[in-house]
Design a protein around this motif. Structure first.
Motif, PDB file in Angstrom:
ATOM      1  N   UNK A  13       0.791  -1.155   0.112  1.00  0.00           N
ATOM      2  CA  UNK A  13       0.085   0.054  -0.126  1.00  0.00           C
ATOM      3  C   UNK A  13       0.979   1.289  -0.014  1.00  0.00           C
ATOM      4  N   UNK A  14       0.715   2.235  -0.872  1.00  0.00           N
ATOM      5  CA  UNK A  14       1.308   3.181  -0.960  1.00  0.00           C
ATOM      6  C   UNK A  14       0.464   4.552  -1.143  1.00  0.00           C
ATOM      7  N   UNK A  15       0.401   5.172  -0.128  1.00  0.00           N
ATOM      8  CA  UNK A  15      -0.674   6.234   0.311  1.00  0.00           C
ATOM      9  C   UNK A  15      -0.712   7.350  -0.640  1.00  0.00           C
ATOM     10  N   UNK A 174      -0.346  -2.732   6.438  1.00  0.00           N
ATOM     11  CA  UNK A 174      -0.545  -4.292   6.833  1.00  0.00           C
ATOM     12  C   UNK A 174      -2.198  -4.427   6.342  1.00  0.00           C
ATOM     13  N   UNK A 175      -2.879  -3.872   6.691  1.00  0.00           N
ATOM     14  CA  UNK A 175      -4.480  -4.145   6.364  1.00  0.00           C
ATOM     15  C   UNK A 175      -4.653  -4.100   4.831  1.00  0.00           C
ATOM     16  N   UNK A 181       4.212 -11.238   1.487  1.00  0.00           N
ATOM     17  CA  UNK A 181       5.529 -10.465   1.822  1.00  0.00           C
ATOM     18  C   UNK A 181       5.356  -8.918   2.272  1.00  0.00           C
ATOM     19  N   UNK A 182       4.403  -8.388   1.587  1.00  0.00           N
ATOM     20  CA  UNK A 182       4.243  -7.126   1.981  1.00  0.00           C
ATOM     21  C   UNK A 182       3.400  -7.048   3.314  1.00  0.00           C
ATOM     22  N   UNK A 229     -10.498  -1.937  15.932  1.00  0.00           N
ATOM     23  CA  UNK A 229     -10.442  -2.115  14.413  1.00  0.00           C
ATOM     24  C   UNK A 229      -8.981  -2.941  13.731  1.00  0.00           C
ATOM     25  N   UNK A 230      -8.065  -2.119  14.188  1.00  0.00           N
ATOM     26  CA  UNK A 230      -6.744  -2.654  13.467  1.00  0.00           C
ATOM     27  C   UNK A 230      -6.255  -4.234  13.866  1.00  0.00           C
ATOM     28  N   UNK A 231      -6.513  -4.667  15.047  1.00  0.00           N
ATOM     29  CA  UNK A 231      -6.008  -5.837  15.432  1.00  0.00           C
ATOM     30  C   UNK A 231      -6.610  -6.930  14.736  1.00  0.00           C
ATOM     31  N   UNK A 232      -8.009  -7.020  14.186  1.00  0.00           N
ATOM     32  CA  UNK A 232      -8.960  -7.889  13.569  1.00  0.00           C
ATOM     33  C   UNK A 232      -9.025  -7.454  11.968  1.00  0.00           C
ATOM     34  N   UNK A 233      -9.422  -6.341  11.862  1.00  0.00           N
ATOM     35  CA  UNK A 233      -9.825  -5.889  10.484  1.00  0.00           C
ATOM     36  C   UNK A 233      -8.339  -5.603   9.687  1.00  0.00           C
TER      37      UNK A 233
END
Length: 297
Positions: A13-15, A174-175, A181-182, A229-233
């Motif tokens: 992911x590249x914002x 991560x999400x 790999x990413x 959110x971040x832990x699961x999603x």
């Protein structure tokens, strides 16, 4: 949520870059003036919540207006329930396209509208809070904290950069990763950053000592969303925030401050991520829990 060109060929992911990056400053095209600017923000978005927190901490509620958007987006972007009282627009995208008819990126919050110029001045979220802390200093409330003290700015900037790459944006890497790999690379960095911050906060109240700063605002908005959110999603599931004693105590310490607590809406946060980001949650089901006591001493 349409990520468009934000996923690279290797799955990373590249914002997207911020489109409007003009500075609000004396002598510039957008000078700081009371009543001239309107911030468009969402309680769900961590980048936007920063602006809401700082505006309240500094007592700028009567100086800079706010329009809060609906947490659920569709292909038209962020909706303003009842219409925007400043511009009459129904969607934030209208303000983007008024300011740049050729704009084709995502319509992001926070964004700042210049009423006098009749266009967006900035959607450069890292700069917006710094602008409130510096350019609007003459209108800070008596006794407001100095969130960006001159003597600490280099240290604050350096830590902010570490937190951004390792955690604020790291959870998104991560999400939204589309390759193993990413994902592995991003999630490893997220938890290395959390471990560093856990160690840093052992024995100190805030990131730079005993005084609240811009760095604390930037870290808090990610921590507030981590377990819900971040832990699961986003699959940042090696450990939870509550598994880090110093970080969890620190997050609750910040939540106890009205500017942080009043701008934290866990319901809007969860509904935004789980309903809007159908690329990683196609059912749109919002999970129950986790049950966390943010008011615990």
């Amino acid at each position: 949520m349409k990520l468009g060109n934000e996923i690279a060929g290797d799955g990373r992911f590249v914002r997207q870059p911020n489109r409007f990056t003009a500075r609000i400053e004396d002598g510039g095209e957008h000078p700081p003036e009371p009543g001239r600017y309107q911030i468009y923000a969402s309680y769900a978005c961590p980048w936007a919540q920063r602006s809401l927190i700082v505006r309240e901490l500094l007592g700028l509620q009567e100086v800079i207006g706010v329009t809060v958007v609906d947490p659920i987006r569709d292909e038209r972007g962020w909706r303003m329930p009842g219409g925007d009282p400043v511009t009459g627009a129904e969607y934030l995208s209208e303000l983007y396209l008024t300011s740049d008819p050729d704009y084709q990126g995502r319509y992001t919050v926070p964004a700042v509208w210049d009423r006098t110029a009749g266009r967006l001045a900035t959607n450069d979220y890292p700069q917006i809070t710094l602008t409130l802390e510096t350019a609007f200093r003459p209108w800070h409330a008596e006794g407001a904290p100095d969130l960006y003290p001159a003597g600490l700015r280099r240290e604050i900037d350096e830590l902010n950069d570490t937190i951004f790459h390792g955690l604020n944006n790291g959870v998104y890497k991560a999400g939204f990763a589309t390759s193993q790999e990413a994902y592995d690379e991003a999630v490893t960095r997220v938890f290395a950053t959390l471990d560093m911050l856990e160690e840093r906060l052992a024995g100190r109240a805030f990131l730079h000592g005993e005084a609240l700063t811009e760095s604390d605002v930037r870290l808090y908005t990610t921590l507030a969303r981590f377990d819900s959110v971040y832990y699961s999603h986003f699959k940042c599931s090696i450990r939870r925030l509550v598994d880090h004693p110093a970080l969890w105590a620190y997050a609750r310490r910040l939540y106890a401050i009205p500017g942080f607590r009043d701008t934290t809406d866990f319901d809007q946060i969860k509904r935004h991520y789980f309903i809007t980001q159908t690329n990683i949650n196609p059912t749109g089901i919002v999970p129950k829990g986790p049950e966390l006591d943010w008011t615990a001493p």
